[in-house]
Design an enzyme around this catalytic site. Structure first.
Site, short mmCIF file in Angstrom:
data_model
loop_
_atom_site.label_atom_id
_atom_site.label_comp_id
_atom_site.label_asym_id
_atom_site.label_seq_id
_atom_site.Cartn_x
_atom_site.Cartn_y
_atom_site.Cartn_z
N ARG A 226 -4.57 -4.92 -7.57
CA ARG A 226 -4.69 -3.89 -6.80
C ARG A 226 -5.35 -4.24 -5.27
NH1 ARG A 226 -0.63 -2.89 -8.68
NH2 ARG A 226 -0.03 -0.89 -10.03
N HIS A 274 3.88 -7.13 -1.79
CA HIS A 274 3.65 -6.59 -3.01
C HIS A 274 4.98 -7.00 -3.88
CE1 HIS A 274 1.92 -2.80 -5.45
NE2 HIS A 274 2.36 -3.97 -6.20
#
Length: 311
Positions: A226, A274
């Site tokens: 994250r 991502h």
């Protein structure tokens, strides 16, 4: 009476998931109805993704569980209207396999020094032999399902692997540490650091200047976890000073990463969009269907989220 399964995800996901989710639910033998619009008071299960049509769970008075499509639950875990059990996505067939491949690939890339060979405009013959894997210290912060799967793959390649988590885990052939003292020990001398922690108040800004300084000089940071785990200014400063040789980042505080973000232009940063561990609709649907079948059989749900811990 059939159970009612509401698919609540952003536009475009329904077309991807409907056929494979129906196939997975059909395989359970359950009598069900599946769709994107139902009266809230008849919904038994919600298949959920952030930024979808459901943010207030109060009207769902019959709700038995929310089944998250992503591994991360930070977008929903703090929702005070959600009283039903929340399960996160743990998909060894798809998501976990993708993460293992991405992490292993980039660890090997940095371990072998492949960038110097891939981009070598001056045609420099620099025959630098990398150390053997057992001489390379790899630390993984976050030792849940994804962290342990990546650690196992790297261990099997011969790397010296340390895994750290808030609560102590155990995995053969891997040094496992926990707690604040364990975190310091895990970071000290680490040459390749992989971040696989969830985004919680306890993990935000965890990798700051002081903790980066514990690593071996010239080390590498790989973050498919994250974005908020890293203090961005500290990471950039460590790259500029040579404390870190490179950072490979798949997640960021703001996504998509703004075009003017310094990560894009920094010569020691690799940005990936991502993609380290995307959810695969077919395999994820089988995980969702299995959990629904378990709940209907009176069995405990898999991969339940600890709401107090945030993951």
């Amino acid at each position: 009476m059939p159970i009612t399964v509401l698919f609540a995800a952003p536009d475009g996901r329904w077309a991807q998931y409907e056929p494979v989710l129906r196939e997975a639910l059909d395989a359970t033998g359950l009598d069900y109805r599946l769709g994107t619009r139902f009266a809230p008071d008849i919904v038994d299960y919600i298949v959920y993704a952030p930024n979808g049509p459901v943010s207030d769970f109060t009207p769902f008075t019959r709700l038995k569980a929310v089944l998250n499509l992503w591994a991360g639950v930070e977008a929903v875990v703090g929702n005070e209207t959600l009283k039903a059990p929340l399960a996160r996505m743990v998909d060894e067939e798809g998501l976990t396999a993708g993460m293992v491949q991405w992490v292993t690939g980039h660890v090997l890339r940095h371990h072998l020094g492949m960038d110097a060979h891939i981009v070598n405009p001056d045609h420099v013959w620099d025959a630098v032999t990398p150390p053997l894997p057992g001489e390379r210290k790899v630390t993984i912060l976050g030792f849940g399902a994804l962290g342990q799967a990546c650690a196992t793959a790297l261990r099997d390649l011969g790397f010296d692997v340390t895994g750290w988590s808030r609560s102590l885990k155990s995995l053969p052939g891997i040094r496992c540490l926990a707690g604040e003292d364990g975190l310091t020990e895990a970071l000290t001398g680490a040459e390749i650091l992989v971040l696989l922690l969830p985004d919680t108040p306890a993990t935000e800004n965890l990798l700051d200047a002081d903790r980066i300084a514990l690593m071996a000089r010239g080390g590498f940071v790989i973050n498919p976890g994250r974005g908020p785990l890293i203090v961005d200014a500290a990471l950039l400063a460590a790259l500029d000073s040579g404390q870190l040789a490179h950072a490979t980042l798949d997640v960021f505080r703001v996504e998509p990463l703004p075009a003017d973000d310094p990560y894009w232009s920094h010569p020691k940063v690799t940005v990936t969009p991502h993609i380290a561990a995307d959810t695969r609709p077919a395999s994820a649907s089988r995980v969702v269907a299995e959990n629904i079948a378990r709940a209907e059989a009176g069995e405990p749900l898999l991969h339940l989220v600890d709401r107090s811990a945030g993951y």
